[in-house]
Design an enzyme around this catalytic site. Sequence first.
Site, short mmCIF file in Angstrom:
data_model
loop_
_atom_site.label_atom_id
_atom_site.label_comp_id
_atom_site.label_asym_id
_atom_site.label_seq_id
_atom_site.Cartn_x
_atom_site.Cartn_y
_atom_site.Cartn_z
CG HIS A 1 21.11 -37.67 -14.17
ND1 HIS A 1 22.03 -38.51 -14.77
CD2 HIS A 1 21.70 -37.26 -13.02
CE1 HIS A 1 23.11 -38.59 -14.03
NE2 HIS A 1 22.94 -37.84 -12.96
CD GLU B 1 20.14 -40.16 -17.37
OE1 GLU B 1 21.26 -39.77 -17.00
OE2 GLU B 1 19.58 -41.18 -16.93
CB SER C 1 24.81 -39.51 -10.78
OG SER C 1 25.24 -38.39 -11.51
#
Length: 305
Positions: A271, A241, A143
Site C-alpha cells: 500500500h 494490497e 489512499s
Amino acid sequence: MTQDPIDTVVARVRAVYSRWRRDTPVSQMRADWDALFDVEVDAEVEPVAACPVPCHWIRPAGTRRDAVIIYLHGGGYRVGSVASHRDLMARLATAAGVQVLGVDYRLAPEHPLPAAIDDAVAVLDWLEQIGIAPECTAVAGDSAGGGLAISAMLSRLKDGKPSPAAAYLMSAWTDLTASGASYTERSELDPIHQRHLILAMAQGALGADRAADDPRWSPLHAPRDLFGRLPPMLLQVGERETLVSDTVDFAMRAQAEGAPVQFEIWPGMIHVFQQFAGDLPQAHEAIAAGGHFIARHLAPAAKTE
C-alpha cells in the site's frame, strides 16, 4: 542474509502501528505517522492559506509556477499531513517539473466527512480564483487522498465546473464499504491492511449516521454519467494490497463510460509504496511515471519573449 527492502519497509510501518492502542490519542498517532516520513527535502516549502484551507507550496528548483499539482495526502482521513508527505510531493514535483500544493484538509474524528471533500473543492476553486486555469491544474493523492481527489473532481463536475487536466492516484481508497473481491482474495498477501481495519477507518472517518456507500466519499458508487466526464487518470496500486479492487473496479467502470483512465498493478508492492522512495527503487519508477503522465496532460508553459 540481506533483508528484502520491501520487508524493511513493512517492519517500519508495523512498528508504528504496534504502538497504537484503543486509548492512544489521535494527536499521538498523527505525530508518529509524520515522524515515520520525517526527511529533509530539496525544495522550497512555503505555507499559504487557500481560502482558508491551510496548504504548503512545494517547489523544487526549476519547477513550473504557471501550473500546479494539488496533492491530497493519505492516512484514512485520520492521520497524515503535508509533513508526512513532503518527500513524496517534492519527488513528484521534480518528476513532473511542476510545483505542488499540499493540502492540510480537515481530519476526523474532529471533522468527519464531508469536511475533507469540502476543503479539497475549496482549494480547486481557489486556484481558479487566483488565475490558474483547470488546464494547468492536476490532482494527485494516495489512499484516502486518492479517493478524496476523485470525490472533489466529481463534486465539481456535478456542479458544472471543469475538471483538472489530469489525475495521478496511488492506492486510491474509492469504496469505504470495502466490498471488492481483493479484500478476501489478497488478504494473505497484504502484510498491513485487512478488511476489518479498513472498515474501522471508514467508521472513524464518517462518524454517526453516514452511509459508507454514499457516492460523495465512495466514488466507486458515483453516477455513471459523471464517470465519463473524468479527465485522463493514472492509478497505481501494489500487488500485495487488499485495496486492489478499489483501483481496478473504479478504473474499469470509468473506462466503460469512455473516461481515459488507466491503471497499473505493481508486482510485489504494498500500500502506497511510493512513499518509501528512499528504500524502494520501484517507488522512484512509479513516481517518475506519475510525473511524466501529469506533465503530458498539462497545458504547455506560455512562451516568453
